[in-house]
Design a protein around this motif. Structure first.
Motif, PDB file in Angstrom:
ATOM      1  N   GLY A 225      67.355  67.954  70.788  1.00 44.43           N
ATOM      2  CA  GLY A 225      66.036  67.856  69.976  1.00 44.43           C
ATOM      3  C   GLY A 225      66.135  68.874  68.647  1.00 44.43           C
TER       4      GLY A 225
ATOM      5  N   ASP B  46      57.560  61.772  60.233  1.00 45.78           N
ATOM      6  CA  ASP B  46      59.003  61.706  60.318  1.00 45.78           C
ATOM      7  C   ASP B  46      59.319  60.681  58.901  1.00 45.78           C
ATOM      8  N   PRO B  47      60.504  61.461  58.156  1.00 48.79           N
ATOM      9  CA  PRO B  47      60.838  62.606  58.302  1.00 48.79           C
ATOM     10  C   PRO B  47      60.291  63.769  57.151  1.00 48.79           C
TER      11      PRO B  47
ATOM     12  N   GLN C 244      65.282  70.450  65.525  1.00 49.70           N
ATOM     13  CA  GLN C 244      64.384  69.810  64.155  1.00 49.70           C
ATOM     14  C   GLN C 244      63.482  68.895  64.587  1.00 49.70           C
ATOM     15  N   ARG C 245      63.229  68.521  65.770  1.00 52.08           N
ATOM     16  CA  ARG C 245      62.292  67.545  66.100  1.00 52.08           C
ATOM     17  C   ARG C 245      60.799  68.290  66.282  1.00 52.08           C
TER      18      ARG C 245
ATOM     19  N   TYR D 151      60.680  70.519  69.607  1.00 50.98           N
ATOM     20  CA  TYR D 151      61.541  71.683  69.511  1.00 50.98           C
ATOM     21  C   TYR D 151      60.845  72.671  68.568  1.00 50.98           C
TER      22      TYR D 151
ATOM     23  N   HIS E 260      56.978  55.080  69.782  1.00 50.76           N
ATOM     24  CA  HIS E 260      57.510  55.603  68.893  1.00 50.76           C
ATOM     25  C   HIS E 260      56.774  55.624  67.731  1.00 50.76           C
TER      26      HIS E 260
ATOM     27  N   GLY F 208      57.836  63.451  67.607  1.00 50.50           N
ATOM     28  CA  GLY F 208      59.056  63.050  67.532  1.00 50.50           C
ATOM     29  C   GLY F 208      59.550  63.201  65.962  1.00 50.50           C
TER      30      GLY F 208
ATOM     31  N   LEU G 286      61.134  64.193  62.507  1.00 51.05           N
ATOM     32  CA  LEU G 286      62.074  65.066  62.360  1.00 51.05           C
ATOM     33  C   LEU G 286      61.530  66.158  60.775  1.00 51.05           C
TER      34      LEU G 286
ATOM     35  N   ASN H 201      63.406  52.459  67.957  1.00 50.12           N
ATOM     36  CA  ASN H 201      63.510  53.325  69.175  1.00 50.12           C
ATOM     37  C   ASN H 201      64.123  52.601  70.064  1.00 50.12           C
TER      38      ASN H 201
END
Length: 305
Positions: free
Chosen positions: A247, A203-204, A249-250, A253, A54, A225, A227, A32
């Motif tokens: 943002g 993630d993810p 699909q984070r 969101y 991150h 953060g 995904l 990141n």
């Protein structure tokens, strides 16, 4: 006697003493912020960047150690499955690919299940490892999930899944896709036993995993953060030909739009899970029914009306 011959032994001793080990000298780079971090510092921080916060991918065994009380747990035995049921081959044989991955990761498949205690409460945790073929969902991963859920039912324990996946494993075709309803049935068994099912999204988490057990939790928790979605943002943009919101699909969101319940920093996750389990398992300890799902008979009656 030459002065160099006198000081050389002393210099050798100094440099030999101060030379770092290969593990100490290993560096990681934050994807990141780009900062360089000593690997041992990254491990001590549970793979969270000390500069930007991150959350990097965390090995499954270290994840289990961080979540269970005192790092104490025992792995749950998973039934042995056929390694290459469809005799699949792309650029190389699937059997060769999976054997190489097992050697590299030390895992039998993408999901590992273990039992222990969280905040003193009996719990089963299944962890999905992205390092094993992208955390893809195949028969082996489905077996581990179901074995963990059944063990939780037998032991009257909470069941927690930590997800990280690119979706279904294409080398297993329809057998991979069948793990979606199979794991859903296992979740229903947990609910009928009045046991909590908690999902921790990392993630993810994408594809068929998101379309099945990753979105069926009684409580949906995500790391910052992460995904989370079915198809990736680039695929969606190319399909709808529209620019997606910032943002999209984070985790943040999804929280704003009501798709998950909370975002929890990795360093606080064990304490948060303990607090949630104390609330959800209180009824189970007192032999009172938990209000996680109505009885099966009541559900059938509701459907009939």
């Amino acid at each position: 006697m030459n002065w160099l011959k006198k000081v050389r032994p002393k210099l050798s001793t100094i440099f030999r003493r101060e030379r770092p080990t290969s593990e100490e000298a290993k560096w990681d780079t934050c994807v990141n912020c780009g900062q360089m971090i000593y690997h041992k510092e990254m491990v001590a921080a549970q793979y969270v960047c000390p500069h930007c916060g991150h959350h990097h991918k965390m090995p499954p065994l270290e994840r289990l150690g961080a979540l269970f009380d005192g790092g104490a747990y025992s792995q749950i035995t998973v039934p042995k499955q056929t390694d290459d049921p469809l005799k699949f081959r792309d650029k190389k044989k699937y059997i060769d690919r999976i054997k190489a991955t097992r050697t590299e990761t030390g895992q039998q498949d993408a999901v590992i299940a273990a039992e222990g205690k969280i905040g003193g409460i009996p719990s089963v945790i299944a962890v999905q490892s992205f390092s094993f073929m992208g955390g893809s969902l195949g028969v082996g991963a489905g077996d581990a999930f179901v074995a963990g859920a059944l063990h939780a039912v037998r032991e009257k324990a909470a069941f927690i899944i930590v997800t990280s996946s690119g979706g279904a494993r294409m080398q297993e075709g329809i057998l991979s896709l069948m793990q979606m309803p199979r794991t859903t049935v296992a979740i229903q068994m947990l609910r009928e036993a009045r046991l909590p099912y908690i999902v921790v999204l990392t993630d993810p988490t994408t594809g068929g995993v998101t379309a099945s057990y990753a979105m069926l939790g009684d409580i949906q928790i995500s790391e910052p953060g992460a995904l989370i979605g079915f198809a990736g943002p680039r695929v969606i943009e190319s399909t709808v030909r529209e620019q997606l919101p910032k943002g999209f699909q984070r985790a943040e969101y999804l929280l704003e739009h009501g798709m998950i319940d909370m975002i929890v920093h990795r360093h606080e996750l064990a304490d948060k899970l303990a607090a949630v389990l104390r609330l959800l398992m209180d009824g189970a300890r007192d032999d009172r029914p938990l209000a996680l799902a109505p009885p099966a008979k009541a559900r059938r009656g509701a459907a009939a009306t």
